[in-house]
Write a protein that holds these residues in place. Structure first.
Motif, PDB file in Angstrom:
ATOM      1  N   ARG A 239       1.167  -0.878   0.007  1.00 41.89           N
ATOM      2  CA  ARG A 239       0.118   0.019   0.350  1.00 41.89           C
ATOM      3  C   ARG A 239       0.936   1.054  -0.334  1.00 41.89           C
ATOM      4  O   ARG A 239       0.205   2.100  -0.370  1.00 41.89           O
ATOM      5  CB  ARG A 239      -1.343   0.396   1.391  1.00 41.89           C
ATOM      6  CG  ARG A 239      -1.722   1.362   1.632  1.00 41.89           C
ATOM      7  CD  ARG A 239      -2.433   1.157   2.710  1.00 41.89           C
ATOM      8  NE  ARG A 239      -3.495   2.272   3.044  1.00 41.89           N
ATOM      9  CZ  ARG A 239      -4.317   2.667   3.450  1.00 41.89           C
ATOM     10  NH1 ARG A 239      -5.195   0.999   4.541  1.00 41.89           N
ATOM     11  NH2 ARG A 239      -5.071   3.508   3.428  1.00 41.89           N
ATOM     12  N   ALA A 240       1.655   1.402   0.586  1.00 38.99           N
ATOM     13  CA  ALA A 240       3.156   2.824   0.946  1.00 38.99           C
ATOM     14  C   ALA A 240       3.139   3.144  -0.511  1.00 38.99           C
ATOM     15  O   ALA A 240       3.354   4.310  -0.030  1.00 38.99           O
ATOM     16  CB  ALA A 240       3.678   2.101   1.984  1.00 38.99           C
ATOM     17  N   GLY A 241       3.110   2.194  -1.487  1.00 33.70           N
ATOM     18  CA  GLY A 241       3.724   3.194  -2.836  1.00 33.70           C
ATOM     19  C   GLY A 241       3.025   3.283  -3.792  1.00 33.70           C
ATOM     20  O   GLY A 241       2.750   4.168  -4.401  1.00 33.70           O
ATOM     21  N   LEU A 242       0.962   3.294  -2.881  1.00 33.30           N
ATOM     22  CA  LEU A 242      -0.111   3.644  -4.058  1.00 33.30           C
ATOM     23  C   LEU A 242      -0.336   4.500  -3.655  1.00 33.30           C
ATOM     24  O   LEU A 242      -0.883   4.691  -3.612  1.00 33.30           O
ATOM     25  CB  LEU A 242      -0.805   2.243  -4.656  1.00 33.30           C
ATOM     26  CG  LEU A 242       0.373   1.264  -5.324  1.00 33.30           C
ATOM     27  CD1 LEU A 242      -0.680  -0.335  -5.612  1.00 33.30           C
ATOM     28  CD2 LEU A 242       0.780   1.644  -6.266  1.00 33.30           C
ATOM     29  N   GLU A 243      -0.027   4.796  -2.217  1.00 35.28           N
ATOM     30  CA  GLU A 243      -1.376   5.932  -1.432  1.00 35.28           C
ATOM     31  C   GLU A 243      -1.485   7.434  -1.804  1.00 35.28           C
ATOM     32  O   GLU A 243      -2.617   7.616  -1.706  1.00 35.28           O
ATOM     33  CB  GLU A 243      -0.524   5.586   0.148  1.00 35.28           C
ATOM     34  CG  GLU A 243      -1.574   5.882   1.037  1.00 35.28           C
ATOM     35  CD  GLU A 243      -1.454   5.739   2.775  1.00 35.28           C
ATOM     36  OE1 GLU A 243      -2.785   5.458   3.326  1.00 35.28           O
ATOM     37  OE2 GLU A 243      -0.342   5.276   2.264  1.00 35.28           O
ATOM     38  N   PRO A 244      -0.461   7.400  -1.998  1.00 32.27           N
ATOM     39  CA  PRO A 244      -0.454   8.501  -2.888  1.00 32.27           C
ATOM     40  C   PRO A 244      -1.931   9.259  -3.837  1.00 32.27           C
ATOM     41  O   PRO A 244      -3.096  10.271  -3.757  1.00 32.27           O
ATOM     42  CB  PRO A 244       0.673   9.499  -3.162  1.00 32.27           C
ATOM     43  CG  PRO A 244       1.792   8.566  -3.109  1.00 32.27           C
ATOM     44  CD  PRO A 244       1.038   7.091  -2.630  1.00 32.27           C
ATOM     45  N   LEU A 245      -1.871   8.203  -4.513  1.00 40.52           N
ATOM     46  CA  LEU A 245      -3.150   8.114  -6.174  1.00 40.52           C
ATOM     47  C   LEU A 245      -4.404   7.256  -5.090  1.00 40.52           C
ATOM     48  O   LEU A 245      -5.176   8.080  -5.179  1.00 40.52           O
ATOM     49  CB  LEU A 245      -2.665   7.592  -6.869  1.00 40.52           C
ATOM     50  CG  LEU A 245      -3.611   6.669  -8.307  1.00 40.52           C
ATOM     51  CD1 LEU A 245      -3.796   8.444  -9.449  1.00 40.52           C
ATOM     52  CD2 LEU A 245      -2.784   6.243  -9.323  1.00 40.52           C
ATOM     53  N   LEU A 246      -3.859   6.088  -4.562  1.00 43.53           N
ATOM     54  CA  LEU A 246      -5.517   5.489  -4.264  1.00 43.53           C
ATOM     55  C   LEU A 246      -6.019   5.762  -3.176  1.00 43.53           C
ATOM     56  O   LEU A 246      -6.920   5.266  -2.584  1.00 43.53           O
ATOM     57  CB  LEU A 246      -5.251   4.130  -4.504  1.00 43.53           C
ATOM     58  CG  LEU A 246      -4.248   3.407  -5.907  1.00 43.53           C
ATOM     59  CD1 LEU A 246      -4.055   1.901  -5.851  1.00 43.53           C
ATOM     60  CD2 LEU A 246      -5.578   3.915  -6.868  1.00 43.53           C
ATOM     61  N   GLY A 247      -5.175   6.600  -2.296  1.00 46.60           N
ATOM     62  CA  GLY A 247      -5.618   7.073  -0.314  1.00 46.60           C
ATOM     63  C   GLY A 247      -6.372   5.627  -0.443  1.00 46.60           C
ATOM     64  O   GLY A 247      -5.620   4.765   0.268  1.00 46.60           O
ATOM     65  N   ASN A 248      -7.476   6.078   0.617  1.00 39.58           N
ATOM     66  CA  ASN A 248      -7.937   4.294   1.172  1.00 39.58           C
ATOM     67  C   ASN A 248      -8.779   3.733   0.035  1.00 39.58           C
ATOM     68  O   ASN A 248      -9.808   3.961   0.539  1.00 39.58           O
ATOM     69  CB  ASN A 248      -8.603   5.478   2.220  1.00 39.58           C
ATOM     70  CG  ASN A 248      -8.888   4.530   3.321  1.00 39.58           C
ATOM     71  OD1 ASN A 248      -7.495   3.009   3.709  1.00 39.58           O
ATOM     72  ND2 ASN A 248      -9.979   3.812   4.468  1.00 39.58           N
ATOM     73  N   SER A 249      -8.311   3.743  -0.925  1.00 38.66           N
ATOM     74  CA  SER A 249      -9.681   2.331  -1.984  1.00 38.66           C
ATOM     75  C   SER A 249      -9.697   0.913  -1.792  1.00 38.66           C
ATOM     76  O   SER A 249      -9.402   0.889  -0.989  1.00 38.66           O
ATOM     77  CB  SER A 249      -8.974   2.625  -2.999  1.00 38.66           C
ATOM     78  OG  SER A 249      -8.171   2.112  -3.617  1.00 38.66           O
ATOM     79  N   VAL A 250     -10.346   0.592  -2.438  1.00 42.52           N
ATOM     80  CA  VAL A 250     -10.816  -0.431  -1.455  1.00 42.52           C
ATOM     81  C   VAL A 250      -9.979  -1.691  -2.495  1.00 42.52           C
ATOM     82  O   VAL A 250      -9.859  -2.683  -1.843  1.00 42.52           O
ATOM     83  CB  VAL A 250     -12.068  -1.159  -2.800  1.00 42.52           C
ATOM     84  CG1 VAL A 250     -12.099  -0.963  -4.438  1.00 42.52           C
ATOM     85  CG2 VAL A 250     -13.156  -2.371  -2.309  1.00 42.52           C
TER      86      VAL A 250
END
Length: 454
Positions: free
Chosen positions: A83-94
């Motif tokens: 999750r750490a690498g994708l969080e800036p784009l995906l936020g708290n997505s499913v």
């Protein structure tokens, strides 16, 4: 191609040496996940990797895969290291949530992708396919770029009822291409035990692209919310998701939550479909007889394809499934243990990383006949059907199976059929693609094919 043993073998990354230092592995991993792995994983049931901070276990045993994804999925949540690498784009997505938050999100999202709704979205999907055929052109074509354009068009037409040429849609697409070039799959937090509040050391360009994409998506969702309030909203996927209440609480997504979900719809629905379609076209170019069978079958679509016609494209579906098997868009999935486990007689402690690799599972030497060969007809054999049940995971499995799996299969088969019906694709000497995994399995330098109109 008539005999099973004559199936050609498309490109595959060279595996690394069996033993390598941690620093060497990190360097390889940062460049490409696939070639960073040893060749023994294509025949091992399980492998353990040790780092100074955690243990990682790759599981290729179908019984272990079923345990993690289907038997006790709540005991193996998604790992926050990925999750750490994708969080800036995906936020708290499913895509990144777990537990009750994830279950609530799926209760709201899933109804939009049920069978009846897919039929409703088909006209928009078909319009995007016709636009892709019109854009393709002739000569030497970089088909990965073309398929990215086509898949993004499908997403915007089915989600927000706007074509890729729409100003906001075009800007999201362009910015996402920029994001792909700056976002490495490896983030420092994937290897160090950092607390959630600790800075994630994202590149400035990655953060800037993610912020632009999310701002544009926010504009789209706010405009749609206003249309819903005014009773003028089109009946598309965005409207369906934004107006569907959680059956347990009666609550709908907040605007901020919807931005997170649209971000993952675009990432998952655009990036993965583009990868699969580009590889499918390359495989057709590699096997002209397969391509001609697809073209012949595609005549069933006619000039105005309908939803029922796609169901009759059985051979094209097998070709697309074989492309997904050989080049799964998402090559690895990572879960985490929450309690003491026993994997094939080996004790596994809480907090260990469990890696499920569609790339290795779908090419496993003990689970598939001719695992590296392109054989679309394997799907109509008894052995192929058994292998598919045990070792075919392009969309994951169990409760966390991709909610858009049915959508993706219709989109992929339709686009492949319509493109091959209109054009002939041929390899270019000396330009065969080399698979490489970053966000998804793409070609290192793109996929260039010679395209001529039929």
């Amino acid at each position: 191609m008539d005999e099973f043993g004559r199936c050609p073998v498309p490109p595959k990354p060279q595996p690394r040496a069996d033993k390598v230092s941690l620093l060497g592995y990190l360097r390889l991993f940062r460049r490409d996940i696939l070639s960073a792995q040893p060749g023994r994983l294509y025949r091992a049931w399980m492998a353990e990797f040790r780092t100074p901070f955690f243990r990682s276990y790759m599981c290729n045993d179908p019984k272990l895969v079923d345990l993690v994804l289907k038997g006790r999925p709540d005991d193996f949540p998604k790992s926050n290291r990925i999750r750490a690498g994708l969080e800036p784009l995906l936020g708290n997505s499913v895509f990144v949530t777990n537990g009750e938050v994830w279950k609530r999100q799926r209760r709201i999202i899933d109804p939009a992708f049920e069978g009846g709704r897919l039929r409703d979205t088909f006209p928009a999907m078909a319009a995007a396919a016709r636009a892709a055929v019109a854009r393709m052109g002739e000569g030497e074509v970089e088909v990965e770029e073309q398929m990215s354009h086509a898949a993004a068009d499908v997403i915007f037409r089915t989600l927000f009822s706007i074509p890729i040429e729409h100003e906001v849609a075009a800007r999201v697409f362009q910015e996402f291409r920029r994001y792909q070039r700056t976002q490495p799959i490896l983030n420092l937090a994937a290897f160090l035990p950092l607390p959630r509040w600790f800075p994630r050391f994202h590149r400035r360009s990655t953060l800037q692209s993610a912020q632009v994409i999310r701002r544009l998506i926010t504009d789209l969702t706010e405009a749609r919310a206003a249309e819903i309030a005014a009773g003028t909203a089109p009946d598309d996927l965005a409207t369906k998701i934004m107006t569907t209440p959680d059956p347990l609480t009666g609550e709908t997504f907040t605007p901020a939550e919807m931005v997170d979900q649209v971000a993952i719809f675009f990432l998952a629905g655009h990036e993965t479909s583009a990868s699969a379609l580009a590889w499918a076209l390359y495989l057709c170019a590699m096997c002209p007889d397969v391509q001609e069978k697809v073209a012949e079958e595609a005549d069933l679509l006619g000039d105005a394809p309908d939803f029922a016609a796609v169901g009759r494209l059985k051979y094209t579906r097998d070709v697309f499934r074989e492309a997904l098997r050989l080049y799964p868009p998402v090559p690895m999935m990572v879960r985490e243990t929450t309690k003491d486990e026993d994997f094939r007689g080996r004790p596994v402690a809480p907090g260990a990383q469990v890696v499920l690799s569609p790339w290795h599972l779908q090419r496993h030497e003990r689970l598939w006949d001719l695992p590296d060969a392109f054989c679309p007809h394997r799907w109509q054999t008894a052995a192929g059907r058994i292998s598919a049940r045990e070792a075919f995971l392009p969309f994951s499995a169990g409760p966390r199976v991709c909610t858009g799996a049915g959508f993706a299969m219709i989109e992929g088969v339709l686009l492949l059929a319509m493109l091959v019906r209109s054009y002939r694709f041929s390899r270019i000497k000396g330009q065969d693609p080399v698979p490489q995994a970053q966000l998804t399995v793409r070609a290192k330098d793109g996929i260039r094919l010679r395209v001529t109109r039929r």
